[in-house]
Design a protein around this motif. Structure first.
Motif, PDB file in Angstrom:
ATOM      1  N   SER A 169       0.845  -1.195   0.000  1.00 21.34           N
ATOM      2  CA  SER A 169       0.000   0.000   0.000  1.00 21.34           C
ATOM      3  C   SER A 169       0.883   1.249   0.000  1.00 21.34           C
ATOM      4  O   SER A 169       0.575   2.235  -0.657  1.00 21.34           O
ATOM      5  CB  SER A 169      -1.002  -0.006   1.162  1.00 21.34           C
ATOM      6  OG  SER A 169      -0.361   0.265   2.370  1.00 21.34           O
ATOM      7  N   TRP A 170       1.997   1.189   0.723  1.00 19.96           N
ATOM      8  CA  TRP A 170       2.909   2.337   0.725  1.00 19.96           C
ATOM      9  C   TRP A 170       3.504   2.553  -0.669  1.00 19.96           C
ATOM     10  O   TRP A 170       3.579   3.678  -1.167  1.00 19.96           O
ATOM     11  CB  TRP A 170       4.018   2.124   1.765  1.00 19.96           C
ATOM     12  CG  TRP A 170       4.863   3.329   1.889  1.00 19.96           C
ATOM     13  CD1 TRP A 170       6.115   3.520   1.364  1.00 19.96           C
ATOM     14  CD2 TRP A 170       4.527   4.560   2.532  1.00 19.96           C
ATOM     15  NE1 TRP A 170       6.560   4.780   1.642  1.00 19.96           N
ATOM     16  CE2 TRP A 170       5.612   5.442   2.359  1.00 19.96           C
ATOM     17  CE3 TRP A 170       3.389   4.998   3.233  1.00 19.96           C
ATOM     18  CZ2 TRP A 170       5.597   6.745   2.863  1.00 19.96           C
ATOM     19  CZ3 TRP A 170       3.390   6.286   3.737  1.00 19.96           C
ATOM     20  CH2 TRP A 170       4.479   7.144   3.552  1.00 19.96           C
ATOM     21  N   LEU A 171       3.922   1.480  -1.301  1.00 16.30           N
ATOM     22  CA  LEU A 171       4.518   1.602  -2.639  1.00 16.30           C
ATOM     23  C   LEU A 171       3.483   2.127  -3.644  1.00 16.30           C
ATOM     24  O   LEU A 171       3.795   2.971  -4.478  1.00 16.30           O
ATOM     25  CB  LEU A 171       5.094   0.254  -3.088  1.00 16.30           C
ATOM     26  CG  LEU A 171       6.274  -0.247  -2.222  1.00 16.30           C
ATOM     27  CD1 LEU A 171       6.648  -1.682  -2.578  1.00 16.30           C
ATOM     28  CD2 LEU A 171       7.482   0.676  -2.375  1.00 16.30           C
ATOM     29  N   LEU A 172       2.246   1.666  -3.528  1.00 13.10           N
ATOM     30  CA  LEU A 172       1.188   2.137  -4.435  1.00 13.10           C
ATOM     31  C   LEU A 172       0.888   3.621  -4.227  1.00 13.10           C
ATOM     32  O   LEU A 172       0.477   4.320  -5.155  1.00 13.10           O
ATOM     33  CB  LEU A 172      -0.115   1.349  -4.221  1.00 13.10           C
ATOM     34  CG  LEU A 172      -0.137  -0.130  -4.567  1.00 13.10           C
ATOM     35  CD1 LEU A 172      -1.499  -0.731  -4.216  1.00 13.10           C
ATOM     36  CD2 LEU A 172       0.168  -0.365  -6.049  1.00 13.10           C
ATOM     37  N   SER A 173       1.097   4.091  -3.011  1.00 13.32           N
ATOM     38  CA  SER A 173       0.751   5.490  -2.719  1.00 13.32           C
ATOM     39  C   SER A 173       1.520   6.442  -3.632  1.00 13.32           C
ATOM     40  O   SER A 173       1.085   7.567  -3.855  1.00 13.32           O
ATOM     41  CB  SER A 173       1.016   5.824  -1.254  1.00 13.32           C
ATOM     42  OG  SER A 173       2.409   5.971  -1.025  1.00 13.32           O
ATOM     43  N   SER A 174       2.623   5.962  -4.187  1.00 10.06           N
ATOM     44  CA  SER A 174       3.430   6.824  -5.066  1.00 10.06           C
ATOM     45  C   SER A 174       2.685   7.217  -6.337  1.00 10.06           C
ATOM     46  O   SER A 174       3.036   8.207  -6.967  1.00 10.06           O
ATOM     47  CB  SER A 174       4.738   6.108  -5.427  1.00 10.06           C
ATOM     48  OG  SER A 174       4.451   4.914  -6.151  1.00 10.06           O
ATOM     49  N   VAL A 175       1.666   6.458  -6.726  1.00 10.38           N
ATOM     50  CA  VAL A 175       0.933   6.796  -7.955  1.00 10.38           C
ATOM     51  C   VAL A 175      -0.525   7.192  -7.700  1.00 10.38           C
ATOM     52  O   VAL A 175      -1.269   7.456  -8.638  1.00 10.38           O
ATOM     53  CB  VAL A 175       0.961   5.630  -8.998  1.00 10.38           C
ATOM     54  CG1 VAL A 175       2.395   5.308  -9.412  1.00 10.38           C
ATOM     55  CG2 VAL A 175       0.238   4.394  -8.482  1.00 10.38           C
ATOM     56  N   VAL A 234      -6.228   2.728  -0.705  1.00  9.10           N
ATOM     57  CA  VAL A 234      -4.893   2.317  -1.160  1.00  9.10           C
ATOM     58  C   VAL A 234      -4.553   0.953  -0.553  1.00  9.10           C
ATOM     59  O   VAL A 234      -4.027   0.056  -1.231  1.00  9.10           O
ATOM     60  CB  VAL A 234      -3.821   3.364  -0.785  1.00  9.10           C
ATOM     61  CG1 VAL A 234      -2.489   3.005  -1.425  1.00  9.10           C
ATOM     62  CG2 VAL A 234      -4.264   4.761  -1.198  1.00  9.10           C
ATOM     63  N   LEU A 235      -4.896   0.795   0.726  1.00 12.38           N
ATOM     64  CA  LEU A 235      -4.682  -0.512   1.367  1.00 12.38           C
ATOM     65  C   LEU A 235      -5.546  -1.579   0.697  1.00 12.38           C
ATOM     66  O   LEU A 235      -5.104  -2.708   0.464  1.00 12.38           O
ATOM     67  CB  LEU A 235      -5.003  -0.418   2.867  1.00 12.38           C
ATOM     68  CG  LEU A 235      -4.843  -1.708   3.669  1.00 12.38           C
ATOM     69  CD1 LEU A 235      -3.426  -2.269   3.583  1.00 12.38           C
ATOM     70  CD2 LEU A 235      -5.218  -1.478   5.140  1.00 12.38           C
ATOM     71  N   MET A 236      -6.759  -1.194   0.348  1.00 11.64           N
ATOM     72  CA  MET A 236      -7.661  -2.146  -0.327  1.00 11.64           C
ATOM     73  C   MET A 236      -7.088  -2.545  -1.693  1.00 11.64           C
ATOM     74  O   MET A 236      -7.154  -3.712  -2.095  1.00 11.64           O
ATOM     75  CB  MET A 236      -9.040  -1.521  -0.471  1.00 11.64           C
ATOM     76  CG  MET A 236      -9.997  -2.366  -1.263  1.00 11.64           C
ATOM     77  SD  MET A 236     -11.693  -1.827  -1.053  1.00 11.64           S
ATOM     78  CE  MET A 236     -12.458  -2.699  -2.413  1.00 11.64           C
ATOM     79  N   ALA A 237      -6.510  -1.584  -2.405  1.00 12.66           N
ATOM     80  CA  ALA A 237      -5.887  -1.892  -3.696  1.00 12.66           C
ATOM     81  C   ALA A 237      -4.742  -2.883  -3.490  1.00 12.66           C
ATOM     82  O   ALA A 237      -4.601  -3.864  -4.228  1.00 12.66           O
ATOM     83  CB  ALA A 237      -5.384  -0.609  -4.354  1.00 12.66           C
ATOM     84  N   ARG A 294      -7.863  -0.387  -9.997  1.00 11.70           N
ATOM     85  CA  ARG A 294      -7.490  -0.687 -11.379  1.00 11.70           C
ATOM     86  C   ARG A 294      -6.548   0.381 -11.926  1.00 11.70           C
ATOM     87  O   ARG A 294      -5.553   0.074 -12.590  1.00 11.70           O
ATOM     88  CB  ARG A 294      -8.756  -0.804 -12.246  1.00 11.70           C
ATOM     89  CG  ARG A 294      -9.573  -2.065 -11.928  1.00 11.70           C
ATOM     90  CD  ARG A 294     -11.012  -1.968 -12.408  1.00 11.70           C
ATOM     91  NE  ARG A 294     -11.136  -1.665 -13.820  1.00 11.70           N
ATOM     92  CZ  ARG A 294     -11.023  -2.544 -14.816  1.00 11.70           C
ATOM     93  NH1 ARG A 294     -10.809  -3.811 -14.532  1.00 11.70           N
ATOM     94  NH2 ARG A 294     -11.147  -2.168 -16.056  1.00 11.70           N
ATOM     95  N   ASP A 295      -6.827   1.633 -11.594  1.00  7.80           N
ATOM     96  CA  ASP A 295      -5.947   2.708 -12.046  1.00  7.80           C
ATOM     97  C   ASP A 295      -4.570   2.620 -11.383  1.00  7.80           C
ATOM     98  O   ASP A 295      -3.551   2.886 -12.028  1.00  7.80           O
ATOM     99  CB  ASP A 295      -6.582   4.078 -11.769  1.00  7.80           C
ATOM    100  CG  ASP A 295      -7.719   4.365 -12.743  1.00  7.80           C
ATOM    101  OD1 ASP A 295      -7.747   3.742 -13.826  1.00  7.80           O
ATOM    102  OD2 ASP A 295      -8.582   5.214 -12.427  1.00  7.80           O
ATOM    103  N   ALA A 296      -4.542   2.251 -10.108  1.00  6.57           N
ATOM    104  CA  ALA A 296      -3.249   2.127  -9.421  1.00  6.57           C
ATOM    105  C   ALA A 296      -2.400   1.055 -10.101  1.00  6.57           C
ATOM    106  O   ALA A 296      -1.200   1.253 -10.330  1.00  6.57           O
ATOM    107  CB  ALA A 296      -3.463   1.791  -7.941  1.00  6.57           C
TER     108      ALA A 296
END
Ligand code: AMP
Ligand code: TRP
Length: 355
Positions: free
Chosen positions: A94-100, A132-135, A160-162
Motif C-alpha cells: 500500500s505504501w509503494l502504491l501510494s506513489s501513484v 490504497v490498502l484495499m488496492a 485498477r488505475d493504481a
C-alpha cells in the motif's frame, strides 16, 4: 482465474453482505479451483482501525466474521482464508502504491466523504488511505476477479488505475496487465451478482442495507431467526398500491423484496414476479421473501453455532491461510520492489524473478 475478496470484521454481517458478497465467495472458491488456480478471502482487520473502535471488540468481531465465512461454505482446504494483518505484504505494497495515487482523488472518494462526515472526533489519515490498502490487498496476489457488492465500484476503479499506473511507470516492458496480457501487476475485474448487488434497507428501501448507516429494524442480520426475523419482514416498507411488479424507481420496497426473494431462491426477478401471480397482497410477498431467506440461512446459523465457540480452531484455520497468502504475496512484492528500485537489488539478493 485467481479470485480475491476482503470483508471487514466490524458489526454483524447482514443479508446485503451475504447476498452481495459472501455467497459469491463460495461460488468463487469453486470456480477458481476448477480453473486450477486459487481463491483468497481476507478478513480486513487493518481497515477496521480507520474509524473509532475498541481493540477487544475488534478481536471478537474478527472471530464472528471468520466463523460466518466458514459457516457459509468457505473451506480452508479449497481456498486461502486469512487475516489481513498476518501478512505484512499488504501494508508494504500500500505504501509503494501510494506513489501513484493522487491525494485529491482519495479525498473525493464517496466513502471517505461519508465516513469522515460521520466521525465525531478524529478523521484519521487511515480513513483517507483506506482505498490504497484495499488496492494492495488485491494487487499483491495478482488477482483477476474481485467479488463484491455494487457499493465497492469506486474502490475498484481506483485499484485498477493504481495497477495501470504502476505498470506504466515502472515496468512497461512487462506488459499492461490487462486484456489477457501479463504485467507487473494485474488489473482486476469487479464481479457483482446479477441479482442482489445492492440489497436495500427494509425500512428505507432507497438506502442500502448497511451496518452503520441503516435502521436496526430494516437490517436483516445473517444470524437473525424466528420472531425477530419475521418481524423485520412483516414490517417492511412497501407502497400504497397492490400490484407486485419490479420497478426500482417507482416501487423500491416491493422491488427490494422481489430481489431478496429471487436471490435467496436462486431464480431470476421475472421468475420471482411470476411466482407471486396468485398473491393476495404484499403480505404474501413478505412471507415468501421471509421463508426463502430463512431456508437459505438456517444451515449457516447452525454451522455458525458449532464453529464460533472454538476460537483455537478458528485461529488454526487463519494461520494456515496466512502461511499460503504470505508465500503468494512474496513473489509480487519482490517484483514490485525490484521494478521500483527499492530494497536489495535482485542481483545481490539471489532471488529469482517471480520467486
Ligand atoms: P463490509 O461489511 O463493508 O466489509 O462489506 C462486505 C461486502 O458486502 C462488500 O463486498 C460489500 O460490497 C458487500 N455489501 C455491503 N452492503 C451491501 C448491500 N446492501 N447489498 C449488497 N452487497 C453489500
Ligand atoms: N472495502 C471493502 C468493504 O467495505 C472491504 C475490502 C477491503 C475489500 N479490502 C478488500 C473488498 C479487497 C474486496 C477486495 O466491503
Amino acid at each position: 482465474m485467481r479470485i480475491f475478496s476482503g470483508i471487514q470484521p466490524t458489526g454483524k454481517k447482514h443479508l446485503g453482505n451475504y447476498i452481495g458478497a459472501i455467497r459469491q465467495y463460495v461460488d468463487g472458491q469453486e470456480r477458481a479451483a476448477a480453473s486450477g488456480d486459487e481463491s483468497l478471502f481476507c478478513v480486513v482487520d487493518l481497515h477496521a482501525v480507520t474509524v473509532a473502535y475498541d481493540p477487544a471488540e475488534l478481536r471478537e468481531r474478527l472471530y464472528d466474521t471468520t466463523a460466518v465465512l466458514l459457516a457459509a461454505g468457505l473451506d480452508p482446504s479449497k481456498c486461502v482464508l486469512f487475516r489481513q494483518s498476518d501478512v505484512p505484504a499488504h501494508t508494504e505494497l500500500s505504501w509503494l502504491l501510494s506513489s501513484v495515487v493522487p491525494n485529491g482523488r482519495l479525498s473525493r472518494m464517496h466513502q471517505f466523504r461519508d465516513k469522515s462526515g460521520a466521525q465525531r472526533e478524529l478523521v484519521s489519515s487511515g480513513l483517507l488511505f483506506y482505498p490504497v490498502l484495499m488496492a494492495a490487498d488485491v494487487l499483491a496476489y495478482r488477482a483477476d476477479e474481485v467479488p463484491v457488492g455494487e457499493d465497492q465500484r469506486e474502490h475498484l476503479e481506483l485499484m485498477r488505475d493504481a495497477a495501470r499506473d504502476i505498470n506504466r511507470r515502472f515496468a512497461p516492458e512487462l506488459g499492461p496487465g490487462e486484456g489477457g496480457k501479463p504485467g507487473l501487476l494485474m488489473v482486476p475485474e469487479q464481479r457483482t451478482p446479477e441479482v442482489g448487488a445492492r440489497v436495500m434497507d427494509l425500512q428505507d428501501p432507497t438506502r442500502k442495507m448497511s451496518t452503520t448507516g441503516g435502521s436496526v429494524e430494516g437490517t436483516v442480520y445473517v444470524l437473525d431467526e424466528g420472531k425477530a426475523l419475521e418481524k423485520k419482514f412483516k414490517r417492511a416498507v412497501t407502497d400504497s398500491e397492490t400490484e407486485i411488479r419490479y420497478d426500482r424507481a417507482e416501487k423500491p420496497g416491493v422491488s427490494n423484496l422481489l430481489e431478496i426473494l429471487a436471490a435467496s431462491k436462486r431464480i431470476s426477478i421475472d421468475e420471482a414476479v411470476a411466482s407471486m401471480a396468485d398473491a393476495r397482497g404484499y403480505g404474501d410477498l413478505k412471507m415468501a421473501a421471509l421463508t426463502a431467506v430463512d431456508e437459505e440461512l438456517a444451515p449457516l446459523r447452525e454451522r455458525y453455532a458449532e464453529l464460533r465457540p472454538d476460537v483455537a480452531a478458528l485461529e488454526a484455520a487463519l494461520a494456515q491461510g496466512a502461511a499460503r497468502a504470505t508465500e503468494l504475496a512474496a513473489g509480487t512484492l519482490a517484483d514490485v520492489r525490484e521494478a521500483m528500485g527499492v530494497g536489495v537489488p535482485r542481483a545481490f539478493s539471489g532471488a529469482r524473478p517471480g520467486a
